[in-house]
Design an enzyme around this catalytic site. Structure first.
Site, PDB file in Angstrom:
ATOM      1  N   ASN A 146       1.451  -1.254  -0.129  1.00  0.00           N
ATOM      2  CA  ASN A 146      -0.268  -0.432   0.267  1.00  0.00           C
ATOM      3  C   ASN A 146       0.680   1.267   0.000  1.00  0.00           C
ATOM      4  O   ASN A 146       1.478   1.616   0.836  1.00  0.00           O
ATOM      5  CB  ASN A 146      -0.919   0.174   1.284  1.00  0.00           C
ATOM      6  CG  ASN A 146      -1.865   1.398   1.058  1.00  0.00           C
ATOM      7  OD1 ASN A 146      -2.296   1.775   0.789  1.00  0.00           O
ATOM      8  ND2 ASN A 146      -3.077   1.352   2.559  1.00  0.00           N
ATOM      9  N   LYS A 154       0.353   4.249  -0.122  1.00  0.00           N
ATOM     10  CA  LYS A 154      -1.074   5.726   0.593  1.00  0.00           C
ATOM     11  C   LYS A 154       0.240   6.349  -0.611  1.00  0.00           C
ATOM     12  O   LYS A 154      -0.223   6.645  -1.892  1.00  0.00           O
ATOM     13  CB  LYS A 154      -0.388   5.219   1.580  1.00  0.00           C
ATOM     14  CG  LYS A 154      -0.253   4.264   2.543  1.00  0.00           C
ATOM     15  CD  LYS A 154       0.277   4.810   4.073  1.00  0.00           C
ATOM     16  CE  LYS A 154      -0.119   3.181   4.781  1.00  0.00           C
ATOM     17  NZ  LYS A 154      -0.089   3.532   6.201  1.00  0.00           N
ATOM     18  N   HIS A 189      -9.747   1.152   4.682  1.00  0.00           N
ATOM     19  CA  HIS A 189      -7.670   1.100   5.639  1.00  0.00           C
ATOM     20  C   HIS A 189      -7.890   2.044   6.808  1.00  0.00           C
ATOM     21  O   HIS A 189      -9.152   2.945   6.478  1.00  0.00           O
ATOM     22  CB  HIS A 189      -7.289   1.728   4.959  1.00  0.00           C
ATOM     23  CG  HIS A 189      -6.037   1.751   5.565  1.00  0.00           C
ATOM     24  ND1 HIS A 189      -5.521   2.864   6.323  1.00  0.00           N
ATOM     25  CD2 HIS A 189      -4.891   0.974   4.753  1.00  0.00           C
ATOM     26  CE1 HIS A 189      -4.310   2.354   7.033  1.00  0.00           C
ATOM     27  NE2 HIS A 189      -4.060   1.247   6.092  1.00  0.00           N
ATOM     28  N   GLU A 224      -6.590   4.806   7.528  1.00  0.00           N
ATOM     29  CA  GLU A 224      -6.559   6.417   7.911  1.00  0.00           C
ATOM     30  C   GLU A 224      -7.914   6.679   6.835  1.00  0.00           C
ATOM     31  O   GLU A 224      -7.807   8.014   6.891  1.00  0.00           O
ATOM     32  CB  GLU A 224      -5.034   6.233   6.770  1.00  0.00           C
ATOM     33  CG  GLU A 224      -3.991   6.202   8.006  1.00  0.00           C
ATOM     34  CD  GLU A 224      -2.819   5.336   6.859  1.00  0.00           C
ATOM     35  OE1 GLU A 224      -2.974   5.126   5.121  1.00  0.00           O
ATOM     36  OE2 GLU A 224      -1.744   4.479   7.592  1.00  0.00           O
ATOM     37  N   GLU A 230      -4.774  -5.029  10.733  1.00  0.00           N
ATOM     38  CA  GLU A 230      -4.290  -4.042  10.897  1.00  0.00           C
ATOM     39  C   GLU A 230      -4.533  -3.449  12.516  1.00  0.00           C
ATOM     40  O   GLU A 230      -5.501  -2.271  12.303  1.00  0.00           O
ATOM     41  CB  GLU A 230      -4.401  -2.881   9.473  1.00  0.00           C
ATOM     42  CG  GLU A 230      -3.787  -3.292   8.240  1.00  0.00           C
ATOM     43  CD  GLU A 230      -2.747  -2.638   7.262  1.00  0.00           C
ATOM     44  OE1 GLU A 230      -2.050  -2.750   6.992  1.00  0.00           O
ATOM     45  OE2 GLU A 230      -3.971  -1.116   6.931  1.00  0.00           O
ATOM     46  N   GLY A 244       2.876   2.225  11.209  1.00  0.00           N
ATOM     47  CA  GLY A 244       4.181   3.078  10.571  1.00  0.00           C
ATOM     48  C   GLY A 244       4.631   3.381  12.287  1.00  0.00           C
ATOM     49  O   GLY A 244       5.259   4.566  12.217  1.00  0.00           O
ATOM     50  N   SER A 246       3.692  -2.279  10.475  1.00  0.00           N
ATOM     51  CA  SER A 246       5.333  -1.994  10.147  1.00  0.00           C
ATOM     52  C   SER A 246       5.857  -3.856  10.533  1.00  0.00           C
ATOM     53  O   SER A 246       6.541  -4.232  10.726  1.00  0.00           O
ATOM     54  CB  SER A 246       5.123  -2.052  12.206  1.00  0.00           C
ATOM     55  OG  SER A 246       4.938  -0.659  12.737  1.00  0.00           O
TER      56      SER A 246
END
Ligand code: 13P
Length: 266
Positions: free
Chosen positions: A8, A10, A105, A107, A183, A189, A227
């Site tokens: 991904n 992003k 996702h 985000e 996730e 991250g 991660s």
């Protein structure tokens, strides 16, 4: 069961030139791997999800390679066309040759307030245009600390239940067109990862929940994301409940991304 390793990207990289360099590196490394082992990631399907502005060019570049291409999101408003400024539909994604989309996702849930209802609409649109869906679920740090992980995931998975209730005819093909990506938000991250046994137990719960929706969904692919890197991929890949990885940062360098794919290719 075939593994999946999905990059991904992003909102990266910054320029089309950098996209070209990343693709050059990926294709060169894939060719080298093929020359050494004579099979090109036979047990691991590799996919990348570039930013929308780069999607058509990346798909055109990868169409004769084993690497698949996905969007990171699609419009909830319509599967095809309409007066929806700034949006891009499932039909438009499929038209450029991409075959999958990521949905839900964290985000997008966080910055775009994506609810279960919106995600059900998006999932319906994607599947109506024959796009596969990588459906992301995961708990926040506070929810993890409060031991609410499974409750949160159960709630997020009601989208899949609603889809099956609304369109039972999808059941025959759903397990090949839907992938769940677990996730934990706190692992994205951050360099922090749950233990492999925690991920394994959570994946087992996800698979059991899907099987409760319909027996035919017991074998759905469940990926881990958060991660994942070249150093920890082997440990995740060794667990039979972890069918692959959804990779952010480490997918932006061909070497680390393909090291992760190799770990799951074994
Ligand atoms: P990182 O691999 O950078 O933690 O990102 C994971 C992710 O969000 C993939 O969708």
């Amino acid at each position: 069961m075939q593994a999946w390793v999905i990059g991904n990207w992003k909102q990266n990289p910054a320029t089309s030139h950098e996209v070209d360099v990343l693709l050059d590196d990926l294709c060169a490394a894939m060719n080298t791997a093929k020359q050494i082992s004579h099979d090109n990631f036979a047990h691991c399907q590799i996919m990348v999800a570039p930013s929308l502005i780069h999607l058509a060019a990346v798909q055109a570049r990868l169409k004769d390679t084993p690497i698949l291409c996905a969007a990171q999101d699609i419009s909830a408003h319509s599967a095809s066309t309409g007066a929806y400024t700034g949006e891009c539909s499932a039909q438009q994604i499929a038209d450029v040759g991409a075959t999958w989309t990521i949905l839900g996702h964290s985000e997008r849930r966080q910055y775009h307030q994506e609810s279960n209802d919106i995600l059900l609409q998006k999932m319906t649109h994607a599947l109506s245009q024959k796009l596969g869906v990588v459906f992301c679920i995961g708990e926040t740090q506070a929810q993890y600390d409060a031991k609410q992980t499974l409750t949160v995931l159960d709630n997020q998975l009601t989208v899949v239940k609603a889809l099956i209730d609304q369109q039972p005819e999808l059941l025959d093909t759903l397990s090949t067109r839907l992938i769940i990506a677990y996730e934990p938000v706190w692992a994205i991250g951050t360099g922090k990862v749950p233990t492999v046994s925690e991920v394994s137990a959570t994946h087992k719960h996800i698979k059991q929940t899907l099987a409760e929706f319909a027996d035919s969904q017991a074998n759905m692919t469940v990926l881990y994301g958060g991660s994942v890197n070249a150093d920890n991929a082997d440990s995740f890949a060794a667990d039979p409940m972890i069918d692959g990885a959804l990779v952010g940062g480490a997918s932006l360098k061909a070497e680390s991304f393909l090291t992760i794919a190799s770990a799951f290719d074994k």
